[in-house]
Write an enzyme that holds these catalytic residues in place. Structure first.
Site, mmCIF file in Angstrom:
data_model
loop_
_atom_site.group_PDB
_atom_site.id
_atom_site.type_symbol
_atom_site.label_atom_id
_atom_site.label_comp_id
_atom_site.label_asym_id
_atom_site.label_seq_id
_atom_site.Cartn_x
_atom_site.Cartn_y
_atom_site.Cartn_z
ATOM 1 C CG ASP A 170 -18.006 61.794 -9.379
ATOM 2 O OD1 ASP A 170 -17.478 62.710 -10.028
ATOM 3 O OD2 ASP A 170 -18.265 60.675 -9.862
ATOM 4 C CD GLU A 414 -17.969 55.958 -2.083
ATOM 5 O OE1 GLU A 414 -17.305 56.961 -2.377
ATOM 6 O OE2 GLU A 414 -18.059 54.964 -2.810
ATOM 7 C CE1 TYR A 467 -17.658 52.667 -9.503
ATOM 8 C CE2 TYR A 467 -17.438 53.013 -7.145
ATOM 9 C CZ TYR A 467 -18.166 53.131 -8.310
ATOM 10 O OH TYR A 467 -19.414 53.706 -8.292
ATOM 11 C CD GLU A 503 -21.579 54.355 -5.598
ATOM 12 O OE1 GLU A 503 -20.456 54.541 -6.100
ATOM 13 O OE2 GLU A 503 -22.146 55.190 -4.873
HETATM 14 C C1 GCB Z 1 -18.394 56.517 -5.835
HETATM 15 C C2 GCB Z 1 -19.401 57.523 -5.421
HETATM 16 C C3 GCB Z 1 -20.162 58.089 -6.608
HETATM 17 C C4 GCB Z 1 -19.195 58.363 -7.751
HETATM 18 C C5 GCB Z 1 -18.581 57.053 -8.181
HETATM 19 C C6 GCB Z 1 -17.548 57.250 -9.304
HETATM 20 O O1 GCB Z 1 -17.917 55.744 -5.055
HETATM 21 O O2 GCB Z 1 -20.281 57.065 -4.444
HETATM 22 O O3 GCB Z 1 -20.815 59.263 -6.199
HETATM 23 O O4 GCB Z 1 -19.815 58.997 -8.835
HETATM 24 O O5 GCB Z 1 -17.917 56.475 -7.097
HETATM 25 O O6 GCB Z 1 -17.889 57.072 -10.465
HETATM 26 O O7 GCB Z 1 -16.428 57.631 -9.001
#
Ligand code: GCB
Length: 611
Positions: A170, A414, A467, A503
């Site tokens: 991403d 990931e 997330y 994250e």
């Molecule tokens: C993740 C990735 C990261 C992305 C982020 C997102 O899990 O490791 O590279 O930018 O989520 O914002 O989706």
């Protein structure tokens, strides 16, 4: 790697004018017509420099060329000095010629490579050095990061030969010569590499060293370790040995000690006889004395528990893309200091050596990540990919092994670690990394289910991304406490290893507001942080050893329906202005830091940290 800084250097991006001329040539490149030639700055990504959309999204070969006149003395002497051409990084695949002779090929975009070009120069008349670089940013299932080219063959929907590059990561696949290019000299016999490790108790430290010399077997080595006042504290000789330092000043992380980032200076001096001449090479290496240990619940630096309160970053900026930019680098360190962040992860590739130097000097702790991001396709777990991954870890460790700021290697982000071949793959990559550097823990960052992850058995620290209320249960902040608590408890129950939330985050478009909070507003981002923080505060009393926000700043991505001019999960904008979330995080990080008793006496927002 050790290069001879005492010898002369020419920095091609700076000292010899601002431009490396770039020729952007479509394949095939053996044509005698060059096609359009444009000026291209180095270091920089080429994508955002012009108004040409086809260059922004260009995939394939580009060419750079520059002629430089070398000092004549570089080509004289008996034996003549070695002249080395070094690239800090170039994305992704590079072939380099000097005066028409191929001198090096290198695969991989985030690590340095170099070539001894002396013999080519000796064979060319005059001191002219024409450097030609062919660079290709095509990613395949076996590159790191992986990617794939997809040809669109439906003639009713796409023009002839139409293709796209698919990636599973991403961030924008910026390409170009991203870091400085330098020419430097060493004597014909020279210090090729130095490895330093340290152990310490309170009153005594040992600095173990290993020096390799190339170009002579009849050499002597003398070593001198100096403190920051320039006082010699230990001396040694020979290629392998140990220096004893009494009452050492340990290297401490920022906010863990009033004098963080203490660096000694190790001067290594070689003298060698080559063809009747006495040659001398001197290399000075900054050395931080510190230890790192991991228990089932803690991460210890110098025997004291360390809690990662930090960020994930990117090398990313307007116009320059991933090109090294000193003002941006220093601004980012000032923001980290302002924020009270003591650490970051080099998501998702190794960062410039210039950045790492400042981490060493400021005491910013680093989880040093390889470019192993987006390893998702089954074929990316095969032997070809594995061998390349092992080679990349060798390059990374050779570059960063002596850095006190680096406390852990992350071999990937990931990956599809729920696939069965991931077991052999990560077992092998992690074992190789540990064999190369037994002094540091190793991890990879997972978003797989704890019960399905085939790589987690081999890591020292569990690093998990999640997330909640964003990609899962979007808009439902109320699920975070339950889901995050379950996440931690499941991982800990399964592995009894310390855990870092590597994250978590939410996008926010700066200036967008709503109360009650709605997704993409600044209020939603701060509310999401607070929900996560309440769980961190419970679990950091047990086995959670860190929290790294996604992300330090907004950054560019490929275009897509979930991205608004890039990823907006930054707590700072891409131009490094704070969103509301930055203030929430700042209060929290300083509060956590203040729980330790060793803080600097006064912290003001304008006390800059340039030493
Ligand atoms: C993740 C990735 C990261 C992305 C982020 C997102 O899990 O490791 O590279 O930018 O989520 O914002 O989706």
């Amino acid at each position: 790697s050790a290069e001879s800084a005492e010898n002369e250097r020419l920095c091609l991006g700076k000292a010899l004018g601002h431009f490396l001329n770039a020729l952007f040539l479509p394949f095939p490149w053996n044509s005698c017509q060059t096609g359009p030639v444009i000026d291209m700055p180095v270091p920089a990504s080429f994508n955002d420099i012009t108004q040409d959309p086809s260059l922004e999204n260009y995939i394939g070969w580009v060419w750079y060329e520059k002629e430089v006149l070398l000092p004549l003395r570089w080509l004289q002497g008996d034996p003549a000095p070695r002249v080395v051409l070094r690239f800090g990084s170039a994305h992704y695949y590079s072939i380099v010629w000097v005066n028409g002779v191929q001198v090096v090929e290198h695969e991989g975009g985030h690590l340095p490579f170099e070539a001894d070009i002396s013999s080519v120069l000796q064979g060319s008349p005059g001191a002219l050095c024409r450097i030609t670089v062919a660079l290709n940013n095509t990613l395949t299932p076996h590159t790191l990061p992986p990617g794939s080219i997809q040809y669109m063959t439906d003639k009713t929907r796409y023009p002839k030969n139409y293709f796209v590059q698919n990636i599973k990561f991403d961030f924008f696949n910026y390409a170009g010569i991203h870091r400085p290019v330098v020419l430097y000299t060493t004597p014909a016999a020279y210090i090729d590499d130095i490895t330093v490790t340290t152990t310490s108790s309170e009153s005594i430290a040992m600095v173990q060293y290993q020096v390799s010399v190339v170009g002579s077997t009849a050499y002597s080595l003398s070593l001198s370790l100096r403190d920051q006042e320039g006082k010699e504290v230990a001396t040694g000789d020979g290629p392998v040995g140990e220096l004893k330092v009494l009452n050492p000043n340990l290297w401490w992380p920022y906010l863990m000690h009033e004098n963080p980032g203490y660096l000694y200076s190790l001067e290594v001096k070689m003298q060698a006889q080559v063809a009747g001449a006495l040659l001398e090479d001197i290399y000075t290496l900054p050395v931080g004395i510190r230890t790192v240990h991991v228990t089932s619940t803690q991460f210890l630096i110098n025997g004291r528990p360390f809690y990662f309160h930090g960020v994930n970053k990117h090398e990313d900026a307007d116009i320059r893309g991933k090109g090294l930019d000193w003002p941006l680098i220093v601004k980012d360190f000032n923001l980290l200091h302002w924020l009270g962040a003591n650490s970051f992860r080099t998501s998702h590739y190794p960062y410039a050596e210039e950045i790492m130097d400042l981490c060493d000097a400021y005491g910013i702790v680093v989880i040093d990540e390889s470019p192993g991001v987006g390893i998702k396709l089954p074929e990316s777990f095969g032997n070809k990919s594995l061998q390349h991954h092992l080679a990349v870890m060798e390059e990374l460790i050779r570059r960063d092994k002596n850095r006190p700021s680096v406390v852990m290697w992350s071999v990937a982000n990931e990956p599809a670690s729920e696939l069965p071949p991931a077991a052999h793959y990560f077992k092998t990559v992690i074992a190789h990394t540990k064999a190369l550097d037994p002094s540091r823990p190793v991890t990879f960052v997972t978003d797989a289910n704890y019960a399905l992850d085939h790589g987690a058995p081999y890591v020292d620290v569990i690093c998990v991304n999640s997330y909640f209320s964003w990609y899962h249960d979007p808009g439902h902040l109320e699920v975070i406490p339950l889901q995050l608590t379950a996440q931690f408890e499941n991982w800990y129950k399964t592995y009894q290893k310390p855990i870092i939330q590597s994250e978590y985050g939410a996008d926010s478009v700066p200036g967008l507001h709503s109360d009650p909070p709605m997704m993409f507003t600044e209020e939603y981002q701060t509310a999401m942080l607070r929900e996560y923080h309440s769980v961190f505060d419970k679990k950091r009393k047990e086995y959670v050893i860190g929290e790294l926000i996604w992300n330090f700043a907004d950054f560019m991505t490929s275009q897509g329906t979930t991205r608004v001019l890039g990823n907006k999960k930054g707590i700072f904008t891409r131009q490094r202005q704070p969103k509301a979330a930055a203030f929430v995080l700042r209060d929290r990080y300083w509060k956590i830091a203040n729980e330790s008793s060793c803080l600097p006496p006064v912290v003001t927002s304008h006390s800059l940290f340039l030493k």
